[in-house]
Scaffold this active site. Sequence first.
Site, PDB file in Angstrom:
ATOM      1  N   LEU A  87       0.853  -1.168   0.112  1.00 19.07           N
ATOM      2  CA  LEU A  87       0.051  -0.088  -0.266  1.00 19.07           C
ATOM      3  C   LEU A  87       0.806   1.262   0.071  1.00 19.07           C
ATOM      4  CD1 LEU A  87      -2.762  -1.020   2.534  1.00 19.07           C
ATOM      5  CD2 LEU A  87      -2.881  -1.375   0.208  1.00 19.07           C
ATOM      6  N   HIS A 134      -3.427   4.235  -2.397  1.00 22.44           N
ATOM      7  CA  HIS A 134      -4.542   3.347  -1.852  1.00 22.44           C
ATOM      8  C   HIS A 134      -5.293   3.858  -0.707  1.00 22.44           C
ATOM      9  CE1 HIS A 134      -1.425   0.173  -3.781  1.00 22.44           C
ATOM     10  NE2 HIS A 134      -2.479  -0.049  -4.217  1.00 22.44           N
ATOM     11  N   ASP A 160      -5.583   3.954 -12.953  1.00 23.54           N
ATOM     12  CA  ASP A 160      -6.065   2.724 -13.980  1.00 23.54           C
ATOM     13  C   ASP A 160      -7.051   3.237 -14.785  1.00 23.54           C
ATOM     14  OD1 ASP A 160      -3.608   1.049 -12.959  1.00 23.54           O
ATOM     15  OD2 ASP A 160      -4.464   1.049 -10.950  1.00 23.54           O
TER      16      ASP A 160
HETATM   17  O1  PAF Z   1      -5.891  -2.341  -9.424  1.00 21.91           O
HETATM   18  C1  PAF Z   1      -5.486  -3.376  -8.697  1.00 21.91           C
HETATM   19  O2  PAF Z   1      -4.746  -3.364  -7.678  1.00 21.91           O
HETATM   20  C2  PAF Z   1      -5.925  -4.940  -9.281  1.00 21.91           C
HETATM   21  O3  PAF Z   1      -6.224  -4.712 -10.649  1.00 21.91           O
HETATM   22  C3  PAF Z   1      -7.309  -5.345  -8.473  1.00 21.91           C
HETATM   23  C4  PAF Z   1      -8.510  -4.170  -9.069  1.00 21.91           C
HETATM   24  C5  PAF Z   1      -7.161  -5.275  -7.065  1.00 21.91           C
HETATM   25  C6  PAF Z   1      -7.823  -6.553  -9.064  1.00 21.91           C
HETATM   26  O4  PAF Z   1      -6.591  -7.383  -8.537  1.00 21.91           O
END
Ligand code: PAF
Length: 278
Positions: free
Chosen positions: A24, A28, A141
């Site tokens: 993390l 996050h 992402d």
């Molecule tokens: O973004 C991420 O860390 C991963 O692609 C996820 C959404 C946790 C799926 O494994």
Amino acid sequence: MQHRAERIRKSGQTIAFVPTMGYLHKGHLSLMVHASNLADHLVASIFVNPTQFGPNEDLSKYPRDPERDAALAAEAGVDILFTPHEKDLYPAGFETFVTQEALPDHLCGLSRPGHFRGVLTIVTKLFHIVKPHFAVFGEKDFQQLAVIRKMTADLNFDTEIIGAPTIRESDGLAMSSRNKFLSESHRKSALVLYRCLTEARRMVAEGETDPQKIIKMSEAEINAEADTAIDYIAICHPDTLDDVRVIGQPAVMALAVKVGSTRLIDNRMLFPPGSEPG
Ligand code: PAF
């Protein structure tokens, strides 16, 4: 986890969820803080999902630090940290996957075949287990967020998908678990991603409408940095991810660049004059 989620739902309370692959960082944690304001309970998961790694991508090298992650998640307000084992989520004989027709055939999906099949499959499984009312994903992402939004709409998931802004270091580098692999000189080269996005944003705000001019400018900037290899630079429609020919509406510029052996992605919205959000 399913029983706890069921009990929370039966008591009339709500669940917000942040799925992660761990290691993390502040990005996050900002998703978790954002999510904690949405619901009565905040669940986060840590699971390095093997099905979203390609055969040439090193799953075993993905950084891990479960103890530090648990402490950070608790500080960020997570009240249930779900850390399943691979054998529980993918037992022997597992053979059902979730795929999507069009959105994965763009951007990262082109150089990472099968990646979004793995993401959609694990997100589906996690949603069935955690039963969240809300799930928060990072806008960094961008394609992942688009693909997940589409899946939850197409398949009537009872979960609202929320995008949260990219968190950057003070010099603009987007936070990512992969930044740990950058040497000092690669870390400096990596700043070119944000520089290109910022320059593109300025050009569009000043009236540039030709995506090719912006892509050429970015190619030159990136190629001038040592040890960089462009995977893609795209300017596309934020929902369909199709390339735009003229930037007449807000568009997203997304890029993926290998710096040394670390593949980095980043994106920013480009707003033509008069289209900026209020
Ligand atoms: O973004 C991420 O860390 C991963 O692609 C996820 C959404 C946790 C799926 O494994």
